[in-house]
Design an enzyme around this catalytic site. Structure first.
Site, mmCIF file in Angstrom:
data_model
loop_
_atom_site.group_PDB
_atom_site.id
_atom_site.type_symbol
_atom_site.label_atom_id
_atom_site.label_comp_id
_atom_site.label_asym_id
_atom_site.label_seq_id
_atom_site.Cartn_x
_atom_site.Cartn_y
_atom_site.Cartn_z
ATOM 1 N N ALA A 99 0.827 -1.085 0.025
ATOM 2 C CA ALA A 99 0.021 0.070 0.162
ATOM 3 C C ALA A 99 0.848 1.446 -0.008
ATOM 4 O O ALA A 99 2.051 0.977 0.567
ATOM 5 C CB ALA A 99 -0.904 0.032 1.289
ATOM 6 N N GLY A 123 0.315 -4.635 0.995
ATOM 7 C CA GLY A 123 -1.034 -4.786 0.312
ATOM 8 C C GLY A 123 -0.947 -5.263 -0.870
ATOM 9 O O GLY A 123 -2.134 -5.943 -1.558
ATOM 10 N N GLU A 166 -1.231 -8.896 -0.211
ATOM 11 C CA GLU A 166 -2.854 -9.576 0.126
ATOM 12 C C GLU A 166 -3.658 -9.281 -1.033
ATOM 13 O O GLU A 166 -4.520 -9.991 -1.125
ATOM 14 C CB GLU A 166 -3.066 -8.347 1.435
ATOM 15 N N GLU A 211 5.022 -5.493 7.043
ATOM 16 C CA GLU A 211 4.111 -4.420 7.883
ATOM 17 C C GLU A 211 4.689 -4.132 9.019
ATOM 18 O O GLU A 211 4.874 -2.766 9.491
ATOM 19 C CB GLU A 211 2.784 -4.528 7.928
HETATM 20 N N1 COA Z 1 4.475 2.930 -1.023
HETATM 21 C C1 COA Z 1 4.892 4.257 -1.543
HETATM 22 N N2 COA Z 1 6.172 4.322 -2.264
HETATM 23 C C2 COA Z 1 6.812 3.012 -2.538
HETATM 24 C C3 COA Z 1 6.535 1.905 -2.006
HETATM 25 C C4 COA Z 1 5.222 2.189 -1.199
HETATM 26 N N3 COA Z 1 4.830 0.855 -0.627
HETATM 27 N N4 COA Z 1 7.306 0.919 -2.256
HETATM 28 C C5 COA Z 1 8.363 1.582 -3.235
HETATM 29 N N5 COA Z 1 8.022 2.906 -3.281
HETATM 30 C C6 COA Z 1 8.574 3.847 -4.095
HETATM 31 C C7 COA Z 1 9.956 4.365 -3.635
HETATM 32 O O1 COA Z 1 9.719 5.326 -2.521
HETATM 33 C C8 COA Z 1 10.550 4.811 -4.601
HETATM 34 O O2 COA Z 1 10.020 6.211 -4.957
HETATM 35 P P1 COA Z 1 11.039 7.501 -5.475
HETATM 36 O O3 COA Z 1 11.689 7.026 -6.736
HETATM 37 O O4 COA Z 1 9.970 8.432 -5.568
HETATM 38 O O5 COA Z 1 11.669 7.563 -4.300
HETATM 39 C C9 COA Z 1 10.006 4.122 -5.797
HETATM 40 O O6 COA Z 1 8.939 3.195 -5.326
HETATM 41 C C10 COA Z 1 10.957 2.959 -6.133
HETATM 42 O O7 COA Z 1 11.373 2.182 -4.807
HETATM 43 P P2 COA Z 1 12.939 2.088 -4.281
HETATM 44 O O8 COA Z 1 12.593 2.010 -2.866
HETATM 45 O O9 COA Z 1 13.752 3.461 -4.566
HETATM 46 O O10 COA Z 1 13.437 0.854 -5.057
HETATM 47 P P3 COA Z 1 14.303 -0.495 -4.301
HETATM 48 O O11 COA Z 1 14.585 -1.388 -5.466
HETATM 49 O O12 COA Z 1 15.553 0.282 -3.636
HETATM 50 O O13 COA Z 1 13.461 -1.142 -3.257
HETATM 51 C C11 COA Z 1 11.462 -2.217 -2.244
HETATM 52 C C12 COA Z 1 12.267 -1.881 -3.520
HETATM 53 C C13 COA Z 1 10.193 -2.755 -2.652
HETATM 54 C C14 COA Z 1 12.374 -3.124 -1.273
HETATM 55 C C15 COA Z 1 11.270 -1.094 -1.264
HETATM 56 O O14 COA Z 1 10.768 -0.039 -2.167
HETATM 57 C C16 COA Z 1 10.461 -1.108 -0.407
HETATM 58 O O15 COA Z 1 10.791 -1.437 0.940
HETATM 59 N N6 COA Z 1 9.184 -0.676 -0.179
HETATM 60 C C17 COA Z 1 8.445 -0.543 0.924
HETATM 61 C C18 COA Z 1 7.831 -2.282 0.927
HETATM 62 C C19 COA Z 1 7.041 -2.267 2.092
HETATM 63 O O16 COA Z 1 7.076 -2.005 3.196
HETATM 64 N N7 COA Z 1 5.597 -2.435 1.847
HETATM 65 C C20 COA Z 1 4.529 -2.592 2.663
HETATM 66 C C21 COA Z 1 3.693 -1.384 2.886
HETATM 67 S S1 COA Z 1 2.244 -1.714 3.512
#
Ligand code: COA
Length: 247
Positions: free
Chosen positions: A63, A106, A109, A129
């Protein structure tokens, strides 16, 4: 609005919906949830198989964390994502999730809400989460458990461990692994098998699969009773027997 964040490709027997926010790894925001509700409303009236997929190299990395941070207790009670995923789970025809890259939080999910999941070798699926100070509250605590069992679901949800495509296949979280370039055609091949069957028989099978344990076997009898009287059953069985020369 929905055209931008959710690309919808409509066919007579199926709809392909693509989460379309690749610069944010398809993070699911409120507008995307609204678009999913609109799509559900359409599929409730005109049932078709739904293929859910992502844009770029990911399904959805969760999410939208910027929106989640702003949500308060009353938002949690509204179950913004949970309600949309329940609606998707309850669609009359099957839902196939085609998963590439990250399917987290999300995004995972949403995948758990599908009836059938397939993946690429790049899949990383799970629920981190608690690392963000919240719990997975849009289906993981009951659906992941139903899919993979209590042991692995507890471990995944309590440790935030994501699992690979091979692990997911081994525990039945996905039913097939395909090269990224073949993922969508593999989803279509599943939809083709569904389309070859009687739509009412598919719908009734899904209803029975989703019914609570104590509804069985009465619900199966009721649904089968309707099918036993259907002209399509008579037509399909007669065709089979005539083909075998057993009229
Ligand atoms: N919500 C909002 N933005 C998100 C996101 C999320 N769940 N997941 C990724 N993004 C965004 C990042 O902020 C980034 O945006 P930016 O370029 O404007 O800074 C873009 O997507 C690319 O992600 P980035 O983190 O740079 O890629 P990465 O390869 O370094 O890492 C992940 C990928 C998936 C490991 C990392 O983005 C992450 O940990 N995301 C959150 C995962 C999470 O906790 N999800 C559960 C949420 S309920």
């Amino acid at each position: 609005m929905d055209d931008a964040l959710l690309l919808v490709d409509r066919h007579p027997d199926r709809v392909i919906a693509q989460l379309n926010r690749p610069d944010k790894r398809n993070a699911i925001d409120r507008e995307m949830i609204d678009a999913l509700h609109l799509l559900c409303a359409e599929l409730e009236v005109e049932p078709r198989t739904l293929i859910l997929t992502g844009s770029g190299d990911d399904f959805a990395a969760g999410a939208d964390i910027a929106q989640l941070r702003a949500r308060r207790a009353e938002d949690a009670h509204r179950g913004i994502n949970a309600m949309a995923f329940i609606r998707i789970h309850e669609l009359p025809m099957p839902v196939i999730a085609a998963l590439d890259g990250y399917a987290l939080g999300g995004g995972a999910e949403l995948a758990y809400a599908a009836d059938i999941r397939i993946a690429t070798p790049r899949l990383k699926i799970g629920n981190p989460e608690p690392n963000l100070g919240i719990m997975a509250a849009a289906g993981a605590t009951w659906r992941l458990r139903e899919i993979v069992g209590d042991g692995l679901a507890s471990e995944m949800l309590l440790t935030g461990r994501t699992v690979t495509a091979d692990d997911a296949l081994a525990v039945g979280l996905v039913s097939g692994i395909h090269a990224p370039g073949d993922l969508l055609s593999a989803a279509h091949a599943i939809a083709d098998r569904i389309a070859a069957a009687d739509p009412l028989a598919i719908r009734h099978t899904k209803t029975a699969l989703r019914a609570p344990r104590d509804a069985h076997p009465a619900i199966d009898g009721d649904l089968q009773a309707e099918l036993f009287e259907s002209p399509e059953k008579m037509r399909r069985m007669t065709e089979f027997l005539e083909r075998k020369g057993r009229r």
